[in-house]
Design a protein around this motif. Structure first.
Motif, short mmCIF file in Angstrom:
data_model
loop_
_atom_site.label_atom_id
_atom_site.label_comp_id
_atom_site.label_asym_id
_atom_site.label_seq_id
_atom_site.Cartn_x
_atom_site.Cartn_y
_atom_site.Cartn_z
N CYS A 4 -3.33 5.69 2.13
CA CYS A 4 -4.47 5.22 1.33
C CYS A 4 -5.42 4.37 2.15
O CYS A 4 -6.42 3.86 1.63
N ARG A 38 0.82 -1.22 0.00
CA ARG A 38 0.00 0.00 0.00
C ARG A 38 0.85 1.26 0.00
O ARG A 38 1.96 1.27 0.52
N GLN A 96 -3.69 1.77 -3.60
CA GLN A 96 -3.16 3.11 -3.84
C GLN A 96 -4.32 4.10 -3.89
O GLN A 96 -5.47 3.73 -3.79
N ALA A 97 -3.98 5.36 -4.04
CA ALA A 97 -5.01 6.40 -4.15
C ALA A 97 -4.34 7.69 -4.59
O ALA A 97 -3.13 7.88 -4.37
N ASP A 149 -7.82 1.19 -6.14
CA ASP A 149 -7.75 2.61 -5.82
C ASP A 149 -8.75 2.84 -4.70
O ASP A 149 -9.97 2.73 -4.89
N SER A 150 -8.26 3.13 -3.48
CA SER A 150 -9.15 3.24 -2.33
C SER A 150 -10.04 4.48 -2.36
O SER A 150 -10.93 4.61 -1.53
N SER A 151 -9.79 5.39 -3.31
CA SER A 151 -10.70 6.53 -3.46
C SER A 151 -11.93 6.11 -4.26
O SER A 151 -12.94 6.82 -4.28
N ARG A 178 -5.23 10.83 -0.23
CA ARG A 178 -4.34 10.42 0.85
C ARG A 178 -4.07 11.55 1.82
O ARG A 178 -3.96 11.33 3.03
#
Length: 211
Positions: free
Chosen positions: A14, A10, A135-136, A191-193, A141
């Motif tokens: 994120c 990671r 990731q993001a 993508d954690s967004s 972040r």
């Protein structure tokens, strides 16, 4: 799969650790991150502080830290620190090998979630390993970093994210001879967004079921 391990790489900020805990809860399996360092330290009779200081840091930083802690005959290590290591053997490679051994022993016990520590590389031959990278965008972040009080301003948050990402990248690349964050190194990338923990868990369940 009866015995599977989910390993998570990671970017800093994120939410990887938080998502990792949620994944472990959803599957009803143990979760490990920095606790690996303490276990490694205790197992080898070493000072846990050395492992914490070396946690996913650039090898050059680790060498400098070890040099300051135990580098000269006039500046001995903390008693017990070298319990299982000879003079001069307390090097980044020794710390990494100790931690890798702990990772393997944990995975032998059964299914689990492990965050970071190049676990995807250490356990690359395990038939039940599922490796993911989270990731993001930096904007996402930064909000996360400030929300958890790791930084007070956007500028500080950006600098902190870059610092930790650089350390993780150097650490991963050095010990694995791979490139950190490259999609080809992982089974799944998120993508954690765009994908919250629930969405990632649902996709993981589907992926694991298909194996």
């Amino acid at each position: 799969m009866d015995n599977f391990i989910i390993v998570i790489g990671r970017q800093f900020g994120c939410g990887g650790s938080k998502i990792g805990r949620r994944i472990a809860e959803a599957f009803g399996i143990p979760y490990y991150d920095k606790t690996l360092l303490s276990e490694a330290a205790q197992k080898f009779g070493m000072d846990p502080e050395i492992f914490r200081a070396a946690d996913e840091r650039r090898p050059s930083f680790i060498r400098n830290f070890l040099g300051l802690s135990c580098g000269t005959s006039n500046s001995p290590c903390t008693p017990g620190t070298l319990h299982h290591f000879g003079p001069g053997s307390l090097a980044p490679e020794s710390l990494y090998n100790a931690q890798s051994e702990v990772i393997r022993s944990i995975c032998e016990k059964g299914s689990c979630v492990i965050v970071g520590r190049t676990a995807d590389y250490v356990m690359r031959h395990h038939p039940g390993m599922v490796s993911i990278f989270i990731q993001a965008p930096i904007e996402h972040r930064v909000k996360e970093i400030i929300a958890r009080n790791d930084a007070a301003t956007e500028e500080e948050a950006v600098a902190l994210a870059k610092k930790h990402d650089k350390g993780r990248e150097s650490y991963y690349n050095y010990f694995t001879n791979r490139t950190w964050g490259t999609a080809g190194n992982y089974h799944l990338c998120f993508d954690s967004s765009m994908f919250d923990a629930d969405a990632i868990i649902a996709l993981l369940k589907s992926y694991i079921a298909s194996k």
